[in-house]
Scaffold this motif. Structure first.
Motif, mmCIF file in Angstrom:
data_model
loop_
_atom_site.group_PDB
_atom_site.id
_atom_site.type_symbol
_atom_site.label_atom_id
_atom_site.label_comp_id
_atom_site.label_asym_id
_atom_site.label_seq_id
_atom_site.Cartn_x
_atom_site.Cartn_y
_atom_site.Cartn_z
ATOM 1 N N THR A 269 43.838 57.774 45.547
ATOM 2 C CA THR A 269 42.618 57.022 45.285
ATOM 3 C C THR A 269 42.649 56.362 43.916
ATOM 4 O O THR A 269 42.987 56.988 42.917
ATOM 5 N N ILE A 270 42.285 55.081 43.893
ATOM 6 C CA ILE A 270 42.134 54.329 42.648
ATOM 7 C C ILE A 270 40.649 54.330 42.305
ATOM 8 O O ILE A 270 39.845 53.714 43.011
ATOM 9 N N ASP A 271 40.267 55.052 41.243
ATOM 10 C CA ASP A 271 38.854 55.047 40.866
ATOM 11 C C ASP A 271 38.540 53.760 40.104
ATOM 12 O O ASP A 271 39.423 52.949 39.817
ATOM 13 N N LYS A 272 37.257 53.552 39.788
ATOM 14 C CA LYS A 272 36.853 52.289 39.156
ATOM 15 C C LYS A 272 37.467 52.120 37.778
ATOM 16 O O LYS A 272 37.776 51.004 37.351
ATOM 17 N N GLU A 273 37.662 53.229 37.074
ATOM 18 C CA GLU A 273 38.274 53.143 35.752
ATOM 19 C C GLU A 273 39.700 52.611 35.847
ATOM 20 O O GLU A 273 40.108 51.724 35.093
ATOM 21 N N MET A 274 40.465 53.155 36.806
ATOM 22 C CA MET A 274 41.822 52.670 37.022
ATOM 23 C C MET A 274 41.811 51.235 37.546
ATOM 24 O O MET A 274 42.669 50.426 37.186
ATOM 25 N N ALA A 275 40.829 50.917 38.384
ATOM 26 C CA ALA A 275 40.731 49.555 38.931
ATOM 27 C C ALA A 275 40.539 48.543 37.808
ATOM 28 O O ALA A 275 41.116 47.443 37.844
ATOM 29 N N TYR A 276 39.743 48.886 36.798
ATOM 30 C CA TYR A 276 39.556 47.975 35.666
ATOM 31 C C TYR A 276 40.866 47.751 34.918
ATOM 32 O O TYR A 276 41.171 46.633 34.498
ATOM 33 N N VAL A 277 41.639 48.820 34.742
ATOM 34 C CA VAL A 277 42.931 48.690 34.066
ATOM 35 C C VAL A 277 43.837 47.749 34.844
ATOM 36 O O VAL A 277 44.492 46.857 34.269
ATOM 37 N N MET A 278 43.891 47.935 36.165
ATOM 38 C CA MET A 278 44.723 47.070 37.013
ATOM 39 C C MET A 278 44.247 45.621 36.961
ATOM 40 O O MET A 278 45.058 44.689 36.898
ATOM 41 N N ALA A 279 42.917 45.420 37.002
ATOM 42 C CA ALA A 279 42.369 44.069 36.964
ATOM 43 C C ALA A 279 42.730 43.377 35.650
ATOM 44 O O ALA A 279 43.089 42.189 35.632
ATOM 45 N N THR A 280 42.646 44.135 34.552
ATOM 46 C CA THR A 280 43.011 43.573 33.246
ATOM 47 C C THR A 280 44.473 43.143 33.225
ATOM 48 O O THR A 280 44.814 42.051 32.751
ATOM 49 N N ASP A 281 45.361 44.010 33.742
ATOM 50 C CA ASP A 281 46.792 43.688 33.777
ATOM 51 C C ASP A 281 47.056 42.430 34.610
ATOM 52 O O ASP A 281 47.875 41.577 34.232
ATOM 53 N N ILE A 282 46.365 42.308 35.739
ATOM 54 C CA ILE A 282 46.552 41.138 36.611
ATOM 55 C C ILE A 282 46.106 39.872 35.894
ATOM 56 O O ILE A 282 46.806 38.851 35.904
ATOM 57 N N ARG A 283 44.932 39.913 35.243
ATOM 58 C CA ARG A 283 44.435 38.710 34.552
ATOM 59 C C ARG A 283 45.342 38.322 33.397
ATOM 60 O O ARG A 283 45.583 37.131 33.166
ATOM 61 N N ILE A 284 45.849 39.311 32.675
ATOM 62 C CA ILE A 284 46.749 39.002 31.556
ATOM 63 C C ILE A 284 48.052 38.403 32.078
ATOM 64 O O ILE A 284 48.588 37.440 31.510
ATOM 65 N N ASP A 285 48.595 38.961 33.177
ATOM 66 C CA ASP A 285 49.818 38.406 33.784
ATOM 67 C C ASP A 285 49.606 36.966 34.234
ATOM 68 O O ASP A 285 50.511 36.131 34.141
ATOM 69 N N GLU A 286 48.412 36.681 34.731
ATOM 70 C CA GLU A 286 48.106 35.324 35.209
ATOM 71 C C GLU A 286 47.631 34.418 34.086
ATOM 72 O O GLU A 286 47.272 33.264 34.316
ATOM 73 N N LYS A 287 47.623 34.964 32.844
ATOM 74 C CA LYS A 287 47.174 34.230 31.664
ATOM 75 C C LYS A 287 45.738 33.734 31.824
ATOM 76 O O LYS A 287 45.392 32.616 31.443
ATOM 77 N N LYS A 288 44.898 34.605 32.409
ATOM 78 C CA LYS A 288 43.476 34.303 32.579
ATOM 79 C C LYS A 288 42.624 35.466 32.076
ATOM 80 O O LYS A 288 41.750 35.968 32.782
ATOM 81 N N PRO A 289 42.868 35.925 30.841
ATOM 82 C CA PRO A 289 42.110 37.075 30.353
ATOM 83 C C PRO A 289 40.643 36.721 30.119
ATOM 84 O O PRO A 289 40.309 35.586 29.765
ATOM 85 N N THR A 290 39.772 37.697 30.315
ATOM 86 C CA THR A 290 38.354 37.529 30.017
ATOM 87 C C THR A 290 38.113 37.830 28.544
ATOM 88 O O THR A 290 39.014 38.284 27.828
ATOM 89 N N THR A 291 36.885 37.609 28.116
ATOM 90 C CA THR A 291 36.535 37.927 26.726
ATOM 91 C C THR A 291 36.748 39.402 26.436
ATOM 92 O O THR A 291 37.272 39.782 25.383
ATOM 93 N N ALA B 275 37.902 48.456 48.056
ATOM 94 C CA ALA B 275 36.502 48.252 47.661
ATOM 95 C C ALA B 275 36.357 48.303 46.142
ATOM 96 O O ALA B 275 35.654 47.469 45.539
ATOM 97 N N ASN B 276 37.024 49.261 45.484
ATOM 98 C CA ASN B 276 36.941 49.366 44.028
ATOM 99 C C ASN B 276 37.621 48.205 43.333
ATOM 100 O O ASN B 276 37.143 47.708 42.307
ATOM 101 N N LEU B 277 38.740 47.747 43.873
ATOM 102 C CA LEU B 277 39.468 46.632 43.259
ATOM 103 C C LEU B 277 38.724 45.314 43.417
ATOM 104 O O LEU B 277 38.697 44.494 42.491
ATOM 105 N N THR B 278 38.115 45.079 44.569
ATOM 106 C CA THR B 278 37.339 43.844 44.747
ATOM 107 C C THR B 278 36.062 43.898 43.910
ATOM 108 O O THR B 278 35.594 42.865 43.432
ATOM 109 N N TYR B 279 35.515 45.099 43.721
ATOM 110 C CA TYR B 279 34.307 45.242 42.901
ATOM 111 C C TYR B 279 34.541 44.767 41.476
ATOM 112 O O TYR B 279 33.657 44.183 40.850
ATOM 113 N N VAL B 280 35.746 45.008 40.939
ATOM 114 C CA VAL B 280 36.021 44.621 39.552
ATOM 115 C C VAL B 280 36.592 43.208 39.447
ATOM 116 O O VAL B 280 37.077 42.811 38.399
#
Length: 448
Positions: free
Chosen positions: A142-164, A83-88
């Motif tokens: 448990t992965i809290d939302k703060e950790m979920a954001y870190v994971m989401a950032t790493d995934i986007r950077i790995d996929e070369k799709k970083p946000t602003t 739920a936290n990972l899909t939220y971010v």
């Protein structure tokens, strides 16, 4: 996420993290027959670990005294994490895979056999005690939302799709020895509603502000949430739980201004002119001289200077002292998200407490902890000493208590283990926290 479980955690779990008899809320999992065990569910989602790796962990879990209790606890963690990972912004398939890899590492680090021994030793035959102990393990996985954001950032950077924001946060670095922390409120998603409600929570003082109550009553609406795109709405968020020793900080907010004369206010918005510490600026003219990248405004918190109340102070100092601040936007501007990045000195009290509490006994030994003074980083007032009559009577030199910063003083204390004649110390550790007074003769000091 934590990598270890110790006897002290089990003891705290049985008594309740918030006090004797209280427990943290948990995700409820159906008590009906579970078609897939938690480990099977993780194994099916895993992309980095083989089935045989998961089978080895499943065998260890099956050997537990309360396999069902552990399984239900882990299923609760899985659902919270997804739920936290899909939220971010992580899609569900990737969320399950990411969660699986994180929990695999935690399960590998956890000595399940030793865990079972500790639970049995603490709870004996009390089944409700065992259930509480297993439930208390959920924070480990448990992965809290703060950790979920870190994971989401790493995934986007790995996929070369970083946000602003990914790009902006890459530029925010901390010096060696400092702790970097990023807190998000809402989600950077360009005002999308695809990930569900993103609620904002105004502080109590803003909610009780007469002018804001009157405005909301007049427009027949409450404070706006993130991504809401209706005009004539006030937006307010309470940024909280920031570190208390911030050395550097940066504020970010994604906004879409539709009003021309709208303002944003940061700081303490409490409707009292003597304590109303804030910095405000008109968004459309950016008269606060904030930087703007796309729809994201951002600025070093030390250069966001207060204009009211304690004028001349800055947002960094206020946030460090109060561990947070208000964000208020009015009234035709839409807010996508807020983020606060900080560098801070480590929390030495937590660090030292962790070291002291890391000492363990074997199953047949009794743990005795004697603490002289408080672990409080030399905070005043002084903590009391209890030297024995013999020691106090024979030492006539000037004395000091814990935390006393004076020089040319001698410190004495006696720690009573309280053992009876049938008890013998089999293993022990001694810890002492001290520092020099920066006087030239501290180098000849001795500890006995």
């Amino acid at each position: 996420m934590k990598n270890q479980i110790t006897l002290s955690l089990i003891t705290v779990a049985i008594l309740g993290v918030n006090g004797c008899g209280e427990t943290n809320s948990k995700t409820e999992v159906s008590k009906d027959k579970i078609e897939l065990s938690s480990i099977q569910k993780l194994s099916n989602a895993s992309t980095k670990h083989s089935k045989s790796d998961w089978i080895a962990i499943e065998d260890r879990v099956q050997s537990l005294d309360n396999t069902e209790g552990f399984n239900n606890m882990l299923l609760g963690s899985i659902e919270k994490n997804v739920a936290n990972l899909t939220y971010v912004g992580i899609d569900k398939e990737m969320a399950y895979a990411t969660n699986s890899d994180a929990i695999f590492n935690d399960l590998t680090d956890l000595d399940i056999g030793d865990l079972d021994n500790q639970v049995v030793a603490e709870c004996k035959d009390d089944e409700s005690c065992k259930e509480m102990a297993y439930d208390s393990l959920e924070p480990i996985f448990t992965i809290d939302k703060e950790m979920a954001y870190v994971m989401a950032t790493d995934i986007r950077i790995d996929e070369k799709k970083p946000t602003t924001m990914d790009e902006l946060l890459k530029e925010f670095t901390c010096d060696a020895g400092l702790v970097r922390k990023v807190q998000f409120y809402g989600v950077e998603d360009n005002f999308s509603a695809s990930n569900g409600d993103e609620n904002a929570t105004a502080s109590q003082q803003i909610q009780s502000n007469p002018s804001m109550i009157a405005y909301n009553t007049n427009v027949n609406a409450s404070f706006a949430n993130y991504d809401e795109t209706k005009q004539n709405r006030l937006f307010a968020e309470e940024v909280k739980n920031l570190p208390s020793n911030i050395t550097k900080g940066k504020f970010y907010i994604g906004m879409d201004n539709r009003g021309g004369n709208d303002r944003i206010v940061l700081g303490n918005v409490d409707n009292n002119s003597s304590t109303n510490d804030y910095f405000g600026w008109t968004i459309s003219t950016n008269d606060g001289t904030l930087s703007k990248t796309g729809s994201i405004y951002h600025q070093d918190m030390s250069t966001i200077m207060f204009q009211s109340g304690n004028a001349g102070d800055n947002l960094k100092n206020y946030a460090s002292t109060n561990q947070g601040f208000d964000v208020y936007v009015q009234d035709d501007t839409f807010v996508d998200f807020i983020a606060v990045a900080t560098c801070s000195k480590p929390d030495y009290i937590k660090e030292i407490t962790g070291i002291v509490n890391n000492f363990e006994c074997s199953e047949k030994e009794t743990l005795v902890k004697i603490l002289g003074g408080e672990i409080d980083a030399f905070a005043l007032p002084e903590d009391t000493t209890t030297p024995s009559a013999t020691l106090a009577g024979t030492n006539t030199l000037p004395k000091m208590k814990y935390d006393n910063p004076a020089h040319d003083r001698h410190f004495i204390d006696t720690l009573n283990l309280g053992l009876n004649s049938n008890q013998t110390v089999t293993n022990a550790e001694f810890h002492i926290g001290y520092k020099s007074t920066n006087r030239s003769l501290w180098t000849n000091d001795a500890l006995y």
